[in-house]
Design an enzyme around this catalytic site. Structure first.
Site, PDB file in Angstrom:
ATOM      1  N   CYS A 286      -4.735   2.539  -3.575  1.00 47.77           N
ATOM      2  CA  CYS A 286      -3.435   3.001  -3.058  1.00 47.77           C
ATOM      3  C   CYS A 286      -2.332   1.999  -3.372  1.00 47.77           C
ATOM      4  O   CYS A 286      -1.511   1.663  -2.516  1.00 47.77           O
ATOM      5  CB  CYS A 286      -3.495   3.284  -1.550  1.00 47.77           C
ATOM      6  SG  CYS A 286      -4.493   4.709  -1.177  1.00 47.77           S
TER       7      CYS A 286
ATOM      8  N   GLN B  47      -4.604  -4.812   7.192  1.00 45.04           N
ATOM      9  CA  GLN B  47      -5.669  -5.695   6.698  1.00 45.04           C
ATOM     10  C   GLN B  47      -5.776  -6.988   7.499  1.00 45.04           C
ATOM     11  O   GLN B  47      -6.694  -7.776   7.268  1.00 45.04           O
ATOM     12  CB  GLN B  47      -5.445  -6.036   5.215  1.00 45.04           C
ATOM     13  CG  GLN B  47      -5.649  -4.867   4.276  1.00 45.04           C
ATOM     14  CD  GLN B  47      -7.052  -4.297   4.329  1.00 45.04           C
ATOM     15  OE1 GLN B  47      -8.010  -4.978   4.727  1.00 45.04           O
ATOM     16  NE2 GLN B  47      -7.195  -3.051   3.948  1.00 45.04           N
TER      17      GLN B  47
ATOM     18  N   HIS C  34       0.863  -1.178   0.000  1.00 50.52           N
ATOM     19  CA  HIS C  34       0.000   0.000   0.000  1.00 50.52           C
ATOM     20  C   HIS C  34       0.905   1.235   0.000  1.00 50.52           C
ATOM     21  O   HIS C  34       2.000   1.204   0.565  1.00 50.52           O
ATOM     22  CB  HIS C  34      -0.837  -0.056   1.283  1.00 50.52           C
ATOM     23  CG  HIS C  34      -1.906   0.980   1.413  1.00 50.52           C
ATOM     24  ND1 HIS C  34      -1.636   2.269   1.791  1.00 50.52           N
ATOM     25  CD2 HIS C  34      -3.249   0.907   1.249  1.00 50.52           C
ATOM     26  CE1 HIS C  34      -2.766   2.950   1.858  1.00 50.52           C
ATOM     27  NE2 HIS C  34      -3.764   2.147   1.524  1.00 50.52           N
TER      28      HIS C  34
ATOM     29  N   ASP D  48       3.080  -4.330   7.989  1.00 55.00           N
ATOM     30  CA  ASP D  48       1.850  -3.566   7.814  1.00 55.00           C
ATOM     31  C   ASP D  48       0.696  -4.533   8.066  1.00 55.00           C
ATOM     32  O   ASP D  48       0.390  -5.379   7.235  1.00 55.00           O
ATOM     33  CB  ASP D  48       1.805  -2.989   6.398  1.00 55.00           C
ATOM     34  CG  ASP D  48       0.479  -2.302   6.092  1.00 55.00           C
ATOM     35  OD1 ASP D  48      -0.465  -2.414   6.893  1.00 55.00           O
ATOM     36  OD2 ASP D  48       0.389  -1.658   5.023  1.00 55.00           O
TER      37      ASP D  48
ATOM     38  N   LYS E 259     -10.120  -0.243  10.996  1.00 57.90           N
ATOM     39  CA  LYS E 259     -10.344  -1.455  10.196  1.00 57.90           C
ATOM     40  C   LYS E 259     -10.627  -2.667  11.087  1.00 57.90           C
ATOM     41  O   LYS E 259     -10.753  -3.782  10.593  1.00 57.90           O
ATOM     42  CB  LYS E 259      -9.129  -1.723   9.307  1.00 57.90           C
ATOM     43  CG  LYS E 259      -8.888  -0.610   8.273  1.00 57.90           C
ATOM     44  CD  LYS E 259      -7.808  -0.993   7.297  1.00 57.90           C
ATOM     45  CE  LYS E 259      -7.185   0.202   6.625  1.00 57.90           C
ATOM     46  NZ  LYS E 259      -7.818   0.537   5.348  1.00 57.90           N
TER      47      LYS E 259
HETATM   48  C1  LIG Z   1      -2.502  -2.628   3.623  1.00 52.68           C
HETATM   49  C2  LIG Z   1      -2.797  -1.243   4.097  1.00 52.68           C
HETATM   50  N1  LIG Z   1      -1.813  -0.500   4.615  1.00 52.68           N
HETATM   51  C3  LIG Z   1      -2.028   0.741   5.073  1.00 52.68           C
HETATM   52  C4  LIG Z   1      -3.276   1.323   5.037  1.00 52.68           C
HETATM   53  C5  LIG Z   1      -3.440   2.718   5.544  1.00 52.68           C
HETATM   54  O1  LIG Z   1      -4.237   2.759   6.664  1.00 52.68           O
HETATM   55  P1  LIG Z   1      -4.717   4.159   7.262  1.00 52.68           P
HETATM   56  O2  LIG Z   1      -5.317   4.910   6.112  1.00 52.68           O
HETATM   57  O3  LIG Z   1      -5.718   3.795   8.290  1.00 52.68           O
HETATM   58  O4  LIG Z   1      -3.522   4.845   7.809  1.00 52.68           O
HETATM   59  C6  LIG Z   1      -4.333   0.582   4.512  1.00 52.68           C
HETATM   60  C7  LIG Z   1      -5.707   1.137   4.453  1.00 52.68           C
HETATM   61  O5  LIG Z   1      -6.154   1.771   3.565  1.00 52.68           O
HETATM   62  C8  LIG Z   1      -4.087  -0.714   4.018  1.00 52.68           C
HETATM   63  O6  LIG Z   1      -5.060  -1.444   3.480  1.00 52.68           O
END
Ligand SMILES: Cc1ncc(COP(=O)(O)O)c(C=O)c1O
Lengths: 151, 425
Positions: free
Chosen positions: B381, B218, B135, B215, B241
């Protein structure tokens, strides 16, 4: 299908989406501009051959949703043969149509996009090709984008 | 809810909780465009159970106060609630100590915090290793860290035309040299749905002396996560999430590492003594939490941990895997569909993303919305991966504890109508 949706996906739009006009690169182009919509990843390149201050030929390519592709296709048919100021005035009309849903008195295919106004998130899709063309006319090397962004 | 699915998944005391799970989420009980809401955008954000909403309201109605420096009753209650939430999150991921939990705004801030702090220790010649499926939140901060430090950024490739092969683990031998100082990777891809072998990746990182950064955005709400069993150095995730509020997230860091790490933001709350010339830092976690923290949302995140543990996290994992597998199978039958990530039977949890040659994701999402079905279309993203796969966007359906098999049927029926409308079926 709801009334709003059938307004959005008018026959004219579906037709331009399925059979886009002036699609592809233009070997004789003397102006090129790229447009992108970073939120969706929609892309649109516009190729112009300017003869004096008039658009003698125009084509586009890229990828995106039905609204963005159909709008770019229809746009090419509307701006061909016009000067920069004429295109700008046409764009103002088009922008008014997609943001207000009001259609102009004279008959115009652009009116097919009136249904976009009930889907605010899709207005950027409809204007992408236009932005690229306006940039190409200005000879603006910077990419047209539907978002203001800095690197 | 899914009687067939759940009798297979859950027995014992959790069975009743699962039966009533939809009733726990007030937001689900509404119509959208005149149709019952079918919310399949859980990878973007999950809904909140009544217990979490109540925790938030209760805190503001009874305990709200600033934390740490207060001596009055409310401030002490607020401090206890905030530190209690920290301990609750520590238990949720089996951290050795609550001080290993740093509260942030979310995954993005957590990765930025660790990337900026670690960048200060990197030099030209060092390597930061990422994967091609990250991401933007676990990619761009590392690009910045590489830029700031002169380190090089490299990537573990993703295999297969539809990324069905996941990470190229065979390539790791060549990539994981002693020059690698950080190895950052996602647990579950938000675009592919694949589950990466994170324990192995942490072990391989450790073998060359690299820090592992997971990370877990998910994965955190979708199954068990034991940071010590994984041997992870840093783990980032978001509250929203996992049934928690927006605006709160976590960076887990091993205590021994946090003690050596320089603070990122400075100010009140993170200092021991200050004079006009300078300041001394508190130890972790306060060192990384300058300013008034997001107390209420942290407290509600603690309630989300309670909620998910009560449902049973192995059960949640099985549920979300069963729904993803079923969706993959049913979607496979649609003409012209291209499905990304693991093929049928592969390690997939929680989501399916797909594309059609002639119908764009945004048209699909607009149409599905008219049927009450909330999907996401776009690059998720994940622009570099999309480009590698020759796509600009996909449509994603993502599942959570309250989704049902019937909702997958609604999705498939809606997609069939859309394909028909655009003349593709
Ligand atoms: C795999 C992953 N990493 C990072 C993020 C970023 O999370 P946040 O927008 O809550 O900081 C997301 C969510 O969109 C994600 O799916």
């Amino acid at each position: 299908m709801s009334a709003d949706l059938s307004e959005l996906y008018q026959q004219v739009i579906l037709d331009h989406n399925k059979r886009p006009r002036n699609r592809g690169k233009l070997p004789t182009a003397n102006r090129v501009a790229h447009g992108d919509n970073p939120t969706c990843g929609d892309q649109c390149n516009v190729y112009l051959r300017l003869d004096g201050d008039r658009i003698a030929e125009i084509s586009f390519d890229g990828s995106g949703c039905a609204i963005s592709q159909a709008s770019a296709s229809l746009m090419t048919t509307q701006v061909k043969g016009r000067t920069g100021p004429e295109v700008e005035s046409l764009y103002r009309q088009f922008h008014h149509i997609v943001t207000s849903g009001e259609t102009p008195d004279e008959i115009s295919d652009l009116a097919a996009f009136a249904g976009v106004h009930t889907f605010p998130a899709r207005i950027k899709c409809a204007t992408l090709g236009w932005h690229a063309t306006l940039n190409a006319l200005k000879g603006d090397a910077a990419d047209a984008t539907t978002e203001k962004h800095t690197d | 809810m899914n009687p067939a699915l759940h009798s297979a998944l859950v027995a014992g005391p959790a069975a009743d909780r699962w039966k009533n799970v939809r009733a726990d989420f007030p937001i689900l009980h509404q119509d959208v465009h005149g149709k019952p809401l079918v919310y399949l955008d859980n990878a973007a954000t999950a809904h909140k159970p009544r217990a979490v909403i109540d925790a938030l309201v209760r805190f503001y109605e009874r305990d709200n106060s600033n934390v740490h420096r207060g001596l009055h009753a409310l401030s002490m209650r607020a401090t206890d609630a905030y530190e209690g939430a920290r301990a609750r999150v520590a238990r949720f991921i089996n951290a050795a100590d609550p001080s290993e939990i740093i509260f942030t705004r979310g995954t993005t801030e957590s990765v930025n915090l660790v990337a900026r702090s670690v960048a200060a220790t990197l030099r030209p010649g060092d390597v930061i290793l990422c994967t091609e499926m990250e991401h933007h939140s676990n990619l761009v901060p590392w690009q910045q860290a590489a830029r700031a430090s002169g380190a090089t950024l490299e990537f573990v490739p993703v295999l297969g035309t539809d990324a069905e092969g996941g990470l190229d683990l065979a390539a790791l031998d060549a990539l994981l040299t002693p020059h690698v100082k950080v190895f950052a990777f996602t647990h579950i891809s938000n675009t592919l749905g694949c589950i990466n072998p994170v324990a192995e990746l942490c072990r391989r990182a450790r073998a060359v002396g690299a820090l592992s950064v997971i990370d877990a955005a998910q994965s955190i709400g979708h199954g068990p996560l034991d940071v010590r069993a994984l041997g992870a150095d840093y783990v980032a995730f978001s509250g929203h999430k996992m049934c928690g509020p927006t605006g709160i997230g976590v960076l887990y860091g091993r205590r021994a590492l946090l003690d050596k790490l320089a603070p990122d933001e400075t100010g009140g709350g993170m200092v021991v003594t200050v004079d006009y010339a300078g300041a001394k830092w508190k130890p972790a976690p306060e060192r990384f939490e300058a300013g008034t923290p997001n107390v209420a949302d942290a407290v509600a995140l603690g309630a989300a941990c309670d909620y998910l543990d009560a449902l049973g996290r192995p059960e949640i994992a099985r549920h979300d895997e069963a729904l993803a597998a079923l969706a993959y199978e049913k979607l496979s039958a649609l003409p012209g569909i291209r499905l990304l990530g693991p093929r049928a039977g592969g390690a997939r949890r929680g989501l399916v993303s797909f594309a059609f040659a002639d119908v764009h994701a945004h048209d699909i999402v607009t149409f599905a919305d008219e049927d009450g079905v909330a999907l996401r279309g776009g690059h998720h993203c994940n622009q570099p991966l999309m480009r590698k796969l020759g796509l600009t966007s996909t449509t994603r359906a993502s599942f959570y504890v309250y989704n049902t098999e019937q909702e997958i049927d609604v999705l498939v029926a809606s997609l069939r109508r859309i394909l028909k409308f655009f003349g593709s079926a």
